[in-house]
Design a protein around this motif. Structure first.
Motif, short mmCIF file in Angstrom:
data_model
loop_
_atom_site.label_atom_id
_atom_site.label_comp_id
_atom_site.label_asym_id
_atom_site.label_seq_id
_atom_site.Cartn_x
_atom_site.Cartn_y
_atom_site.Cartn_z
N GLU A 285 0.83 -1.21 0.00
CA GLU A 285 0.00 0.00 0.00
C GLU A 285 0.87 1.26 0.00
OE1 GLU A 285 -2.46 -0.36 3.39
OE2 GLU A 285 -3.80 -1.88 2.50
N PHE A 286 1.98 1.20 0.79
CA PHE A 286 2.87 2.36 0.87
C PHE A 286 3.51 2.66 -0.50
CE2 PHE A 286 7.23 3.88 1.48
CZ PHE A 286 6.97 5.12 2.04
N THR A 287 4.01 1.61 -1.16
CA THR A 287 4.67 1.84 -2.46
C THR A 287 3.68 2.31 -3.53
OG1 THR A 287 4.41 -0.51 -2.99
CG2 THR A 287 6.52 0.18 -2.01
N ARG A 288 2.49 1.81 -3.53
CA ARG A 288 1.50 2.23 -4.52
C ARG A 288 1.11 3.68 -4.28
NH1 ARG A 288 1.10 -0.26 -9.05
NH2 ARG A 288 -1.10 0.37 -9.22
N THR A 289 1.02 4.06 -2.99
CA THR A 289 0.67 5.45 -2.67
C THR A 289 1.79 6.38 -3.12
OG1 THR A 289 -0.62 4.70 -0.79
CG2 THR A 289 -0.04 7.03 -0.86
N MET A 290 3.04 5.96 -2.89
CA MET A 290 4.17 6.78 -3.33
C MET A 290 4.16 6.96 -4.85
SD MET A 290 5.82 7.77 -0.64
CE MET A 290 4.20 7.85 0.17
N GLN A 291 3.80 5.93 -5.59
CA GLN A 291 3.72 6.03 -7.05
C GLN A 291 2.62 6.99 -7.47
OE1 GLN A 291 3.28 2.06 -8.59
NE2 GLN A 291 5.38 1.44 -8.04
N SER A 292 1.53 6.99 -6.73
CA SER A 292 0.43 7.89 -7.08
C SER A 292 0.81 9.34 -6.84
CB SER A 292 -0.83 7.53 -6.31
OG SER A 292 -0.64 7.74 -4.92
N TYR A 293 1.70 9.58 -5.81
CA TYR A 293 2.14 10.95 -5.57
C TYR A 293 2.85 11.54 -6.79
CZ TYR A 293 1.14 10.49 -0.58
OH TYR A 293 0.51 10.34 0.61
N SER A 295 2.19 11.05 -9.80
CA SER A 295 1.22 11.38 -10.84
C SER A 295 0.37 12.59 -10.52
CB SER A 295 0.29 10.18 -11.10
OG SER A 295 1.05 9.05 -11.47
N ILE A 296 0.08 12.78 -9.19
CA ILE A 296 -0.89 13.84 -8.86
C ILE A 296 -0.25 15.07 -8.25
CG2 ILE A 296 -2.70 12.13 -8.53
CD1 ILE A 296 -2.32 12.41 -5.53
N ILE A 297 1.03 14.97 -7.81
CA ILE A 297 1.67 16.11 -7.15
C ILE A 297 2.80 16.62 -8.02
CG2 ILE A 297 2.92 16.90 -5.10
CD1 ILE A 297 1.50 14.78 -3.50
N SER A 298 2.76 17.91 -8.33
CA SER A 298 3.85 18.57 -9.04
C SER A 298 4.13 19.88 -8.34
CB SER A 298 3.47 18.80 -10.51
OG SER A 298 2.33 19.64 -10.59
N GLU A 299 4.98 20.74 -8.90
CA GLU A 299 5.34 22.00 -8.28
C GLU A 299 4.11 22.90 -8.19
OE1 GLU A 299 8.66 25.56 -8.83
OE2 GLU A 299 8.51 23.91 -10.27
N ASN A 300 3.94 23.52 -7.00
CA ASN A 300 2.83 24.44 -6.75
C ASN A 300 1.48 23.73 -6.84
OD1 ASN A 300 4.64 26.60 -6.44
ND2 ASN A 300 4.62 26.98 -8.66
N THR A 301 1.45 22.46 -6.41
CA THR A 301 0.19 21.72 -6.43
C THR A 301 -0.52 21.90 -5.09
OG1 THR A 301 1.07 20.10 -7.95
CG2 THR A 301 -0.87 19.45 -6.68
N THR A 302 -1.80 22.17 -5.13
CA THR A 302 -2.61 22.33 -3.93
C THR A 302 -3.59 21.18 -3.86
OG1 THR A 302 -2.42 24.72 -4.01
CG2 THR A 302 -4.20 23.80 -2.67
N LEU A 303 -3.59 20.43 -2.74
CA LEU A 303 -4.47 19.30 -2.60
C LEU A 303 -5.48 19.56 -1.48
CD1 LEU A 303 -1.91 16.32 -2.74
CD2 LEU A 303 -3.40 17.16 -4.58
N VAL A 304 -6.69 19.14 -1.71
CA VAL A 304 -7.74 19.21 -0.69
C VAL A 304 -8.09 17.76 -0.37
CG1 VAL A 304 -10.03 19.99 -0.08
CG2 VAL A 304 -8.55 21.43 -1.52
N LEU A 305 -7.70 17.26 0.80
CA LEU A 305 -7.87 15.85 1.14
C LEU A 305 -8.62 15.74 2.47
CD1 LEU A 305 -4.20 14.66 0.39
CD2 LEU A 305 -6.19 14.46 -1.13
N SER A 306 -9.32 14.67 2.60
CA SER A 306 -9.97 14.39 3.89
C SER A 306 -8.95 13.79 4.85
CB SER A 306 -11.14 13.42 3.68
OG SER A 306 -10.65 12.16 3.24
N THR A 307 -9.19 13.94 6.11
CA THR A 307 -8.22 13.46 7.11
C THR A 307 -8.16 11.95 7.20
OG1 THR A 307 -9.92 13.66 8.80
CG2 THR A 307 -8.46 15.54 8.49
N GLY A 308 -9.21 11.31 6.61
CA GLY A 308 -9.22 9.85 6.69
C GLY A 308 -8.67 9.16 5.46
#
Length: 334
Positions: A285-293, A295-308
């Motif tokens: 799960e940790f490695t898959r989440t790191m791979q998704s980062y 794809s979705i996070i780049s410079e000056n990226t703003t994320l709105v995420l739930s705490t869960g």
């Protein structure tokens, strides 16, 4: 006294000889004669060859040819039924069969030639005006067009048009002119034996138009071949594109099948590898989440995420290190 008698005898003999010579004439095998007295014909025409006698001084012998004579008209321009001006050159053969009528009406061959010019010229114009050009210049009714073997492949029937049908032809047109002219020249004591078209040419004024029409017809045939060639080329190109698309689609299907089998196999391997223990599952799960980062996070990226959410859980656990790099806390513990 004897001298006077001798002279008298000689004079009488001379006069008698002159009278005798004046009363005798000859007719050859190719001639016939009309005897005229004070300009008027007397007696029947002399048609037999030999030595003949006439009244001297008051009668004259008019010799008329009885051979087959030639009439050769001058070329003249006249329109056809399809409004094409052509130059027609005609010739004929004729002979004198009634010398008395010929002499009374025409008198000599020069007048006969002039009258034939009028009659044959008029009848030729009438006949040409009633028929189209193709009827005057062609005689073969059942003719077929000749196709060039270089442009027509064997076993392929190309529609190159058809020839204009001929109803009569040149021979029948000549016969029409002959029949009409024969009746008109018969009153002159002339028998028309035959007529023929010597030459038929286009008029100088319409000849360029005829050539232009011929060129236009050739161009139409060339355009037809060109359009057929373009159509065949388009068909070949279409078949090529269709075959190429078919090959590409078949290759794409095979690639996707191989890729699907490989993904299934990889998934199976991953499942076996990461389901061996709870720690392996957590690490997966940790490695898959790191791979998704990535794809979705780049410079000056703003994320709105739930705490869960899992994404927020790992981000919350990251701390910056001395080099400015954020490291998960769980990784530091390990």
């Amino acid at each position: 006294m004897n001298g006077i008698k001798l002279v008298t005898i000689l004079v009488v003999l001379g006069i008698g000889t002159y009278v005798l010579i004046s009363s005798i004439y000859t007719v050859s095998e190719v001639e016939q004669a009309i005897i005229t007295q004070f300009g008027e014909p007397v007696g029947a025409p002399v048609t037999a060859a030999g030595l003949k006698v006439k009244v001297p001084f008051i009668q004259e012998v008019n010799l008329i040819d009885k051979r087959v004579l030639e009439w050769d008209g001058n070329p003249s321009d006249m329109p056809t039924k399809d409004k094409l001006y052509v130059s027609v050159d005609l010739f004929a053969r004729w002979r004198i069969v009634d010398p008395l009528q010929y002499f009374l009406r025409l008198h000599d061959e020069r007048s006969a030639q002039s009258r034939l010019d009028d009659v044959l010229g008029s009848e030729t114009r009438n006949a040409v005006a009633k028929h189209e050009l193709i009827e005057i210049i062609r005689t073969t009714k059942d003719r077929v067009p000749l196709h060039d073997t270089l442009v027509i492949s064997p076993g392929r029937d190309l529609d190159l048009g058809s020839l204009v049908p001929i109803q009569k032809g040149r021979k029948l047109v000549e016969q029409e002119i002959f029949a009409e002219a024969t009746e008109k020249v018969r009153v002159f004591g002339i028998e028309l034996l035959d007529i023929r078209f010597k030459r038929i040419n286009y008029n100088e004024s319409v000849r360029p138009k005829i050539y232009e029409r011929m060129i236009s017809e050739r161009r139409q045939i060339a355009e037809r071949f060109l359009s057929e060639g373009n159509g065949e080329a388009a068909r070949i190109r279409g078949n090529r594109v269709r075959d190429l698309n078919k090959i590409q689609s078949e290759a794409y299907r095979q690639v996707e099948e191989v890729r699907g089998v490989a993904d299934a196999k990889a998934t199976e391997i991953y499942a076996k590898a990461y389901n061996q223990s709870p720690e392996a599952v957590e690490f997966y799960e940790f490695t898959r989440t790191m791979q998704s980062y990535k794809s979705i996070i780049s410079e000056n990226t703003t994320l709105v995420l739930s705490t869960g959410s899992d994404l927020f859980k790992f981000l919350r656990g990251m701390t910056p290190d001395g080099d400015g790099i954020t490291t998960p806390r769980s990784a530091e513990k390990k």
